[in-house]
Scaffold this motif. Structure first.
Motif, PDB file in Angstrom:
ATOM      1  N   TYR A 182     100.438  12.398  65.805  1.00 38.24           N
ATOM      2  CA  TYR A 182      99.041  12.776  65.564  1.00 38.24           C
ATOM      3  C   TYR A 182      98.073  11.828  66.266  1.00 38.24           C
ATOM      4  CZ  TYR A 182      94.750  13.797  62.987  1.00 38.24           C
ATOM      5  OH  TYR A 182      93.459  14.116  62.646  1.00 38.24           O
ATOM      6  N   PHE A 232     105.388  18.139  66.078  1.00 41.50           N
ATOM      7  CA  PHE A 232     104.619  19.065  66.920  1.00 41.50           C
ATOM      8  C   PHE A 232     103.550  19.797  66.112  1.00 41.50           C
ATOM      9  CE2 PHE A 232     108.417  18.339  69.391  1.00 41.50           C
ATOM     10  CZ  PHE A 232     107.938  18.288  70.700  1.00 41.50           C
ATOM     11  N   VAL A 233     103.733  19.932  64.815  1.00 38.83           N
ATOM     12  CA  VAL A 233     102.675  20.504  63.980  1.00 38.83           C
ATOM     13  C   VAL A 233     101.498  19.552  63.926  1.00 38.83           C
ATOM     14  CG1 VAL A 233     102.129  21.463  61.727  1.00 38.83           C
ATOM     15  CG2 VAL A 233     104.448  21.685  62.638  1.00 38.83           C
ATOM     16  N   MET A 235     100.709  17.426  66.201  1.00 39.86           N
ATOM     17  CA  MET A 235     100.080  17.408  67.516  1.00 39.86           C
ATOM     18  C   MET A 235      99.214  18.653  67.745  1.00 39.86           C
ATOM     19  SD  MET A 235     102.807  15.603  70.111  1.00 39.86           S
ATOM     20  CE  MET A 235     104.163  16.737  69.833  1.00 39.86           C
ATOM     21  N   MET A 236      99.572  19.799  67.147  1.00 41.36           N
ATOM     22  CA  MET A 236      98.682  20.959  67.215  1.00 41.36           C
ATOM     23  C   MET A 236      97.335  20.656  66.582  1.00 41.36           C
ATOM     24  SD  MET A 236     100.950  24.248  66.110  1.00 41.36           S
ATOM     25  CE  MET A 236     102.708  24.227  66.359  1.00 41.36           C
ATOM     26  N   GLY A 242      92.246  22.743  66.083  1.00 38.42           N
ATOM     27  CA  GLY A 242      93.582  22.434  65.592  1.00 38.42           C
ATOM     28  C   GLY A 242      93.918  23.124  64.278  1.00 38.42           C
ATOM     29  N   ARG A 245      94.868  26.619  65.024  1.00 42.12           N
ATOM     30  CA  ARG A 245      96.178  26.698  65.680  1.00 42.12           C
ATOM     31  C   ARG A 245      97.314  26.545  64.663  1.00 42.12           C
ATOM     32  NH1 ARG A 245      95.929  23.785  71.655  1.00 42.12           N
ATOM     33  NH2 ARG A 245      93.870  24.578  72.260  1.00 42.12           N
ATOM     34  N   VAL A 246      97.181  25.580  63.774  1.00 39.65           N
ATOM     35  CA  VAL A 246      98.217  25.390  62.760  1.00 39.65           C
ATOM     36  C   VAL A 246      98.291  26.604  61.840  1.00 39.65           C
ATOM     37  CG1 VAL A 246      98.912  23.989  60.791  1.00 39.65           C
ATOM     38  CG2 VAL A 246      98.066  22.880  62.856  1.00 39.65           C
ATOM     39  N   TYR A 249     100.081  29.363  63.650  1.00 40.21           N
ATOM     40  CA  TYR A 249     101.517  29.059  63.685  1.00 40.21           C
ATOM     41  C   TYR A 249     102.187  29.375  62.349  1.00 40.21           C
ATOM     42  CZ  TYR A 249     105.084  25.544  62.453  1.00 40.21           C
ATOM     43  OH  TYR A 249     106.158  24.882  61.934  1.00 40.21           O
ATOM     44  N   ALA A 363     107.863  25.108  65.754  1.00 40.23           N
ATOM     45  CA  ALA A 363     106.723  24.239  66.040  1.00 40.23           C
ATOM     46  C   ALA A 363     106.621  23.830  67.515  1.00 40.23           C
ATOM     47  CB  ALA A 363     106.774  23.010  65.136  1.00 40.23           C
ATOM     48  N   PRO A 364     107.668  23.300  68.166  1.00 39.43           N
ATOM     49  CA  PRO A 364     107.512  22.928  69.577  1.00 39.43           C
ATOM     50  C   PRO A 364     107.262  24.125  70.487  1.00 39.43           C
ATOM     51  CG  PRO A 364     109.802  22.719  68.895  1.00 39.43           C
ATOM     52  CD  PRO A 364     109.008  22.943  67.656  1.00 39.43           C
ATOM     53  N   TRP A 367     103.509  24.999  70.003  1.00 42.43           N
ATOM     54  CA  TRP A 367     102.689  23.940  70.617  1.00 42.43           C
ATOM     55  C   TRP A 367     102.674  24.073  72.138  1.00 42.43           C
ATOM     56  CZ3 TRP A 367     104.197  19.972  73.963  1.00 42.43           C
ATOM     57  CH2 TRP A 367     103.236  18.992  74.212  1.00 42.43           C
TER      58      TRP A 367
END
Length: 375
Positions: A182, A232-233, A235-236, A242, A245-246, A249, A363-364, A367
């Motif tokens: 993060y 990767f969650v 980092m989203m 953000g 985006r999460v 996802y 997740a990856p 992302w």
């Protein structure tokens, strides 16, 4: 004893004193025919020539059902001389004819749906509250899920396989991985992953060397499988949109699982991977792809900044495939361990790992597609 001697009931006076052969109606010749003799000549159970198949369990075992009594209390009474014994199976009674046919069994979901829905709504409320109020709070939610998931995985490995993956360095390193991703992005996540693997190697040295390679291999696998993929969650979340985006996802993964369950439960006939997960069907995979692609087109067009509908179609397709593969991967682990669920923390769902099985490998993928599509 040959097969022809099975099932012959011993009547009184069956054996004669003169030649030892069978004499019909002869009486015993004194005390030689005592209780011990009678016990030794107790009739054997009759085994039919063709095994009777009464279900899948009998078919798997390949065992024939006995056609005669197994216990002394179930011994049939001796028939008078010249009477032909009747076969009960060949003579239906009026009571048999009046019995109604068994009602067809309805499909069962296999879970407590009320509890599952309640837990799902509660988790959704926690996620939404932490995601759209303070982003850092959602990072804490990820850390808690990672630590609990690692505890479930390492506990099942030790219980079922005797593998002692060290939990302390995994939990500390997993939390550091999520926070580093993060704060520092992919570079920070990789550094934390490397340091966690090194900590697992060193921590395990404090115990006897037997099983060292097995334990550290499982530890490195757990570090990659749970906290690194979950990074990767986090980092989203660092993007300007953000939170959206999460949420996209998470919604796409849930919609994919829902579509697979709904279509597979109603129309599923062709098994997708029967040796891994017998409940999954090809029709269910089609439902996952269709539901996720429609949801992806809508979410990318109306929720994600600068997103388009055709990008959402590709995103939904990728989510459906990765979520299905993640579910199958978790099923492989549980089948190898001989368990149904990783835990019992979430009623109607199982454990935390039983909810992360589709989310972690997805997740990856999400992302990377977000970075490629909208930066």
């Amino acid at each position: 004893m040959n097969d022809s001697s099975w099932g012959a009931p011993p009547h009184a006076g069956y054996w004669g004193p003169s030649d030892g052969g069978p004499v019909q109606g002869a009486a015993p010749a004194g005390p030689a025919y005592d209780a011990q003799h009678a016990q030794q000549t107790r009739p054997m159970p009759i085994v039919p020539d063709v095994p009777a198949h009464g279900g899948d369990q009998d078919d798997e075992r390949g065992a024939a059902r006995p056609g005669g009594p197994l216990f002394r209390d179930e011994m049939p009474q001796a028939q008078p001389h010249g009477t032909v014994p009747q076969k009960p199976d060949s003579m239906p009674t009026p009571d048999d004819a009046q019995q109604p046919a068994p009602a067809p069994q309805k499909k069962s979901a296999g879970r407590d749906l009320a509890a599952a829905i309640g837990v799902g709504v509660g988790l959704g409320a926690v996620i939404i509250a932490s995601l759209f109020v303070v982003k850092a709070a959602f990072v804490g939610v990820i850390v808690v899920a990672v630590v609990v998931g690692l505890w479930e995985l390492t506990s099942r490995l030790q219980e079922r396989k005797g593998i002692r993956a060290p939990l302390v360095p995994l939990a500390l390193g997993g939390a550091a991985m999520v926070v580093s991703g993060y704060v520092r992005g992919p570079g920070g996540a990789w550094v934390a992953m490397a340091l966690t693997a090194l900590a697992v190697l060193v921590w395990r040295m404090t115990e006897p060397p037997e099983g060292y390679l097995r334990d550290v291999t499982a530890g490195v696998f757990a570090a990659f499988y749970v906290p690194f993929l979950a990074t990767f969650v986090a980092m989203m979340l660092t993007a300007d949109d953000g939170a959206q985006r999460v949420m996209t996802y998470l919604l796409l993964t849930v919609v994919s699982d829902t579509g697979a369950y709904a279509i597979g439960w109603r129309f599923g006939k062709h098994k997708l991977a029967p040796r891994i997960s017998p409940g999954k069907t090809r029709e269910g995979l089609f439902g996952a792809v269709a539901f996720a692609m429609v949801a992806g087109a809508l979410l990318m067009a109306y929720v994600i900044d600068d997103g388009t509908w055709w990008q959402g179609l590709l995103l939904g397709l990728a989510v459906a495939v990765s979520a299905t593969l993640g579910d199958l991967g978790e099923s492989m682990i549980k089948r190898d361990l001989g368990i149904k669920d990783m835990g019992t923390l979430l009623p109607g769902h199982g454990g935390i790992m039983d909810r992360l099985d589709s989310l972690l490998p997805t997740a990856p993928v999400v992302w990377l597609l977000f970075v490629a599509f909208v930066g």
